[in-house]
Design a protein around this motif. Structure first.
Motif, PDB file in Angstrom:
ATOM      1  N   LEU A 100       6.217   3.532 -22.842  1.00 43.75           N
ATOM      2  CA  LEU A 100       4.976   3.013 -22.235  1.00 43.75           C
ATOM      3  C   LEU A 100       5.237   3.313 -20.703  1.00 43.75           C
ATOM      4  CD1 LEU A 100       4.546   0.226 -24.458  1.00 43.75           C
ATOM      5  CD2 LEU A 100       2.871   2.058 -24.244  1.00 43.75           C
ATOM      6  N   ILE A 101       6.449   2.857 -20.383  1.00 43.80           N
ATOM      7  CA  ILE A 101       6.795   2.918 -18.744  1.00 43.80           C
ATOM      8  C   ILE A 101       6.559   4.253 -18.276  1.00 43.80           C
ATOM      9  CG2 ILE A 101       8.551   2.601 -17.131  1.00 43.80           C
ATOM     10  CD1 ILE A 101       7.259   0.030 -17.875  1.00 43.80           C
ATOM     11  N   ALA A 102       6.962   5.304 -19.102  1.00 47.17           N
ATOM     12  CA  ALA A 102       6.806   6.509 -18.634  1.00 47.17           C
ATOM     13  C   ALA A 102       5.463   7.175 -18.301  1.00 47.17           C
ATOM     14  CB  ALA A 102       7.314   7.517 -19.948  1.00 47.17           C
ATOM     15  N   THR A 103       4.577   6.416 -18.310  1.00 46.17           N
ATOM     16  CA  THR A 103       3.152   6.489 -18.173  1.00 46.17           C
ATOM     17  C   THR A 103       2.782   6.188 -16.612  1.00 46.17           C
ATOM     18  OG1 THR A 103       2.122   4.428 -18.846  1.00 46.17           O
ATOM     19  CG2 THR A 103       2.330   6.370 -20.351  1.00 46.17           C
ATOM     20  N   ALA A 104       3.608   5.546 -16.069  1.00 52.27           N
ATOM     21  CA  ALA A 104       3.627   4.995 -14.387  1.00 52.27           C
ATOM     22  C   ALA A 104       2.983   6.185 -13.363  1.00 52.27           C
ATOM     23  CB  ALA A 104       4.723   4.596 -13.925  1.00 52.27           C
ATOM     24  N   PRO A 105       3.453   7.116 -13.559  1.00 51.07           N
ATOM     25  CA  PRO A 105       3.114   8.463 -12.743  1.00 51.07           C
ATOM     26  C   PRO A 105       1.540   8.597 -12.778  1.00 51.07           C
ATOM     27  CG  PRO A 105       5.040   9.188 -13.605  1.00 51.07           C
ATOM     28  CD  PRO A 105       4.683   7.860 -14.380  1.00 51.07           C
ATOM     29  N   VAL A 106       0.874   8.433 -13.984  1.00 50.04           N
ATOM     30  CA  VAL A 106      -0.472   8.579 -14.111  1.00 50.04           C
ATOM     31  C   VAL A 106      -1.287   7.499 -13.197  1.00 50.04           C
ATOM     32  CG1 VAL A 106      -2.378   8.086 -15.935  1.00 50.04           C
ATOM     33  CG2 VAL A 106      -0.500   9.101 -16.627  1.00 50.04           C
ATOM     34  N   THR A 237      14.493  19.561  -5.329  1.00 48.80           N
ATOM     35  CA  THR A 237      13.136  19.412  -5.096  1.00 48.80           C
ATOM     36  C   THR A 237      12.748  18.219  -5.859  1.00 48.80           C
ATOM     37  OG1 THR A 237      12.251  20.807  -6.909  1.00 48.80           O
ATOM     38  CG2 THR A 237      13.043  21.887  -4.657  1.00 48.80           C
ATOM     39  N   ILE A 238      11.396  17.443  -5.179  1.00 48.09           N
ATOM     40  CA  ILE A 238      10.998  16.423  -6.187  1.00 48.09           C
ATOM     41  C   ILE A 238      10.558  16.826  -7.407  1.00 48.09           C
ATOM     42  CG2 ILE A 238       8.857  15.007  -6.097  1.00 48.09           C
ATOM     43  CD1 ILE A 238      10.823  14.126  -4.209  1.00 48.09           C
ATOM     44  N   ALA A 239      10.151  18.148  -7.733  1.00 52.70           N
ATOM     45  CA  ALA A 239       9.609  18.460  -8.907  1.00 52.70           C
ATOM     46  C   ALA A 239      10.792  18.462  -9.964  1.00 52.70           C
ATOM     47  CB  ALA A 239       9.074  20.104  -8.980  1.00 52.70           C
ATOM     48  N   GLN A 240      11.980  18.953  -9.427  1.00 53.97           N
ATOM     49  CA  GLN A 240      13.211  19.092 -10.198  1.00 53.97           C
ATOM     50  C   GLN A 240      13.765  17.618 -10.512  1.00 53.97           C
ATOM     51  OE1 GLN A 240      15.516  21.536  -7.430  1.00 53.97           O
ATOM     52  NE2 GLN A 240      15.333  23.278  -8.841  1.00 53.97           N
ATOM     53  N   SER A 241      13.667  16.766  -9.607  1.00 54.70           N
ATOM     54  CA  SER A 241      14.270  15.711  -9.824  1.00 54.70           C
ATOM     55  C   SER A 241      13.502  14.645 -10.683  1.00 54.70           C
ATOM     56  CB  SER A 241      14.565  14.754  -8.627  1.00 54.70           C
ATOM     57  OG  SER A 241      13.417  14.780  -7.622  1.00 54.70           O
ATOM     58  N   THR A 242      12.142  14.452 -10.425  1.00 53.14           N
ATOM     59  CA  THR A 242      11.206  13.760 -11.236  1.00 53.14           C
ATOM     60  C   THR A 242      11.333  14.383 -12.743  1.00 53.14           C
ATOM     61  OG1 THR A 242       9.243  15.050 -10.120  1.00 53.14           O
ATOM     62  CG2 THR A 242       9.919  12.788  -9.513  1.00 53.14           C
ATOM     63  N   ALA A 243      11.185  15.702 -12.960  1.00 52.38           N
ATOM     64  CA  ALA A 243      11.191  16.178 -14.248  1.00 52.38           C
ATOM     65  C   ALA A 243      12.286  15.878 -14.991  1.00 52.38           C
ATOM     66  CB  ALA A 243      10.984  17.661 -14.266  1.00 52.38           C
ATOM     67  N   ALA A 244      13.390  15.362 -14.335  1.00 49.27           N
ATOM     68  CA  ALA A 244      14.748  15.047 -15.167  1.00 49.27           C
ATOM     69  C   ALA A 244      14.492  13.635 -15.818  1.00 49.27           C
ATOM     70  CB  ALA A 244      15.890  14.905 -14.333  1.00 49.27           C
ATOM     71  N   ILE A 282      -0.094  16.079 -15.530  1.00 50.19           N
ATOM     72  CA  ILE A 282      -0.306  15.814 -14.385  1.00 50.19           C
ATOM     73  C   ILE A 282       0.753  16.263 -13.403  1.00 50.19           C
ATOM     74  CG2 ILE A 282      -0.493  13.799 -12.915  1.00 50.19           C
ATOM     75  CD1 ILE A 282      -1.834  12.553 -15.097  1.00 50.19           C
ATOM     76  N   HIS A 283       2.066  16.035 -13.881  1.00 50.34           N
ATOM     77  CA  HIS A 283       3.343  16.461 -12.897  1.00 50.34           C
ATOM     78  C   HIS A 283       3.124  17.996 -12.782  1.00 50.34           C
ATOM     79  CE1 HIS A 283       7.088  16.445 -11.046  1.00 50.34           C
ATOM     80  NE2 HIS A 283       7.374  17.483 -12.269  1.00 50.34           N
ATOM     81  N   ARG A 284       2.989  18.645 -13.583  1.00 50.35           N
ATOM     82  CA  ARG A 284       2.926  20.339 -13.346  1.00 50.35           C
ATOM     83  C   ARG A 284       1.680  20.624 -12.368  1.00 50.35           C
ATOM     84  NH1 ARG A 284       5.262  23.937 -16.822  1.00 50.35           N
ATOM     85  NH2 ARG A 284       3.617  25.328 -16.403  1.00 50.35           N
ATOM     86  N   HIS A 285       0.754  19.684 -12.319  1.00 49.89           N
ATOM     87  CA  HIS A 285      -0.396  20.162 -11.487  1.00 49.89           C
ATOM     88  C   HIS A 285      -0.116  19.566 -10.044  1.00 49.89           C
ATOM     89  CE1 HIS A 285      -4.295  20.620 -10.112  1.00 49.89           C
ATOM     90  NE2 HIS A 285      -4.444  19.485  -9.489  1.00 49.89           N
ATOM     91  N   THR A 286       0.489  18.294  -9.933  1.00 48.75           N
ATOM     92  CA  THR A 286       0.805  17.850  -8.513  1.00 48.75           C
ATOM     93  C   THR A 286       2.276  18.084  -7.931  1.00 48.75           C
ATOM     94  OG1 THR A 286       1.878  15.761  -9.655  1.00 48.75           O
ATOM     95  CG2 THR A 286      -0.517  15.786  -9.208  1.00 48.75           C
ATOM     96  N   ALA A 287       3.164  18.765  -8.996  1.00 51.28           N
ATOM     97  CA  ALA A 287       4.555  18.984  -8.209  1.00 51.28           C
ATOM     98  C   ALA A 287       4.360  20.042  -7.148  1.00 51.28           C
ATOM     99  CB  ALA A 287       5.533  19.587  -9.333  1.00 51.28           C
ATOM    100  N   ARG A 288       5.201  19.959  -6.226  1.00 53.84           N
ATOM    101  CA  ARG A 288       5.272  21.068  -5.102  1.00 53.84           C
ATOM    102  C   ARG A 288       6.669  21.609  -5.240  1.00 53.84           C
ATOM    103  NH1 ARG A 288       0.723  20.313  -5.484  1.00 53.84           N
ATOM    104  NH2 ARG A 288      -0.613  19.629  -4.107  1.00 53.84           N
ATOM    105  N   PRO A 289       6.605  23.081  -5.462  1.00 54.05           N
ATOM    106  CA  PRO A 289       8.000  23.642  -5.348  1.00 54.05           C
ATOM    107  C   PRO A 289       8.802  23.783  -4.022  1.00 54.05           C
ATOM    108  CG  PRO A 289       6.091  25.262  -5.512  1.00 54.05           C
ATOM    109  CD  PRO A 289       5.599  24.028  -5.060  1.00 54.05           C
TER     110      PRO A 289
END
Length: 305
Positions: A100-106, A237-244, A282-289
């Protein structure tokens, strides 16, 4: 200055493991200290630990103009988050809570769309609907009003965590991720000081395992977790770290199974997978490489949990 890959990878992995282990530790702590006692002591222990190391990590004092925003971050991401998550975990399993907490980025993305004018694309809308559909499935999977209510309380914890991430954005333009985390932790502890008298009584009566879990939560997932996250996110990158961080729920489920013998039911797991799919969309759309430059200060980056 180059930083060894093994060190930054270790920092990232350590953060994921520490934050995953927090969910089962909360179950143990809340049983012995109660919701208010655990909330206060976890933040208090973390605040003291960060205060001790802050001179070494060169944490600066905040500008007075930023105090209202820091107060918002502290109230949402620390005080309210702790109380809501701990309250919810009274009846919801640790693994389910992590899903449930994993939905926070939404909620962070939705707030950015509303208040910062960031474009709300069809992909974000689809991801949001998908994530919330998974949440609804989890909420009603328990089969009792107590479990459903507790799941919705944890969802509110995800909402305030989303507010925290959104509110840190302006601060992270002027401060490091670790500094923002320290300010929020210290102020969040102050907000919970009205709970201190009861927390002291609870501590004196608490069983040893609850006290140990609370110390663990304050020193490792809260204090050390912010340090390792700050180090890792500054060098990936933010994309790499948040994906983890997508690994936190499955690891939390694994730790809860080994530690507490808990495992979410099949419907809850299905709801969690649906929610994670929405968050990933959502993450794949907003992440910046973009490549993250080498930091000039020891800890830069966006704070998380």
């Amino acid at each position: 200055m180059k930083h060894p890959i093994s060190l930054r990878l270790t920092s990232l992995v350590s953060t994921v493991v520490l934050w995953a282990s927090a969910f089962p530790a909360i179950r143990v702590g809340v049983d012995g200290l109660g919701v208010g006692g655990l909330s206060f002591w976890r933040l208090a222990v973390a605040s003291v630990a960060l205060a001790v190391v802050s001179p070494i990590l060169r944490v600066r004092l905040p500008d007075r103009r930023d105090l209202p925003l820091i107060a918002l971050c502290a109230f949402t991401g620390m005080s309210a988050y702790q109380l809501l998550l701990n309250w919810g975990e009274v009846h919801v399993s640790a693994g389910t809570a992590s899903l449930l907490i994993a939905t926070a980025p939404v909620f962070s993305v939705l707030l950015a769309s509303i208040f910062l004018g960031e474009r709300l694309s069809a992909t974000i809308v689809a991801g949001t609907v998908t994530a919330l559909a998974g949440v609804a499935l989890i909420a009603y999977a328990g089969g009792s009003s107590k479990v459903t209510t507790s799941a919705l309380v944890i969802l509110m914890a995800a909402v305030v965590q989303g507010v925290y991430h959104f509110a840190t954005k302006p601060l992270l333009k002027r401060y490091t991720g670790l500094e923002v985390a320290c300010y929020a932790m210290w102020a969040g502890t102050l907000f919970l000081t009205p709970l201190a008298p009861g927390a002291v009584r609870d501590l004196l009566q608490a069983p040893t395992d609850a006290v140990v879990s609370t110390l663990y939560l304050g020193l490792l997932p809260s204090a050390l977790g912010f340090v390792t996250w700050g180090y890792a996110v500054a060098r990936y990158t933010i994309a790499q770290s948040t994906a983890a961080l997508y690994l936190v729920p499955p690891l939390a489920i694994g730790v809860a199974f080994v530690w507490l013998g808990e495992i979410p039911g099949p419907v809850e797991l299905a709801g969690g997978l649906i929610s994670m799919a929405g968050v990933i969309l959502i993450h794949r759309h907003t992440a910046r490489p973009a490549v993250v430059p080498e930091p000039s200060s020891p800890l830069l980056g966006e704070a998380e949990r």
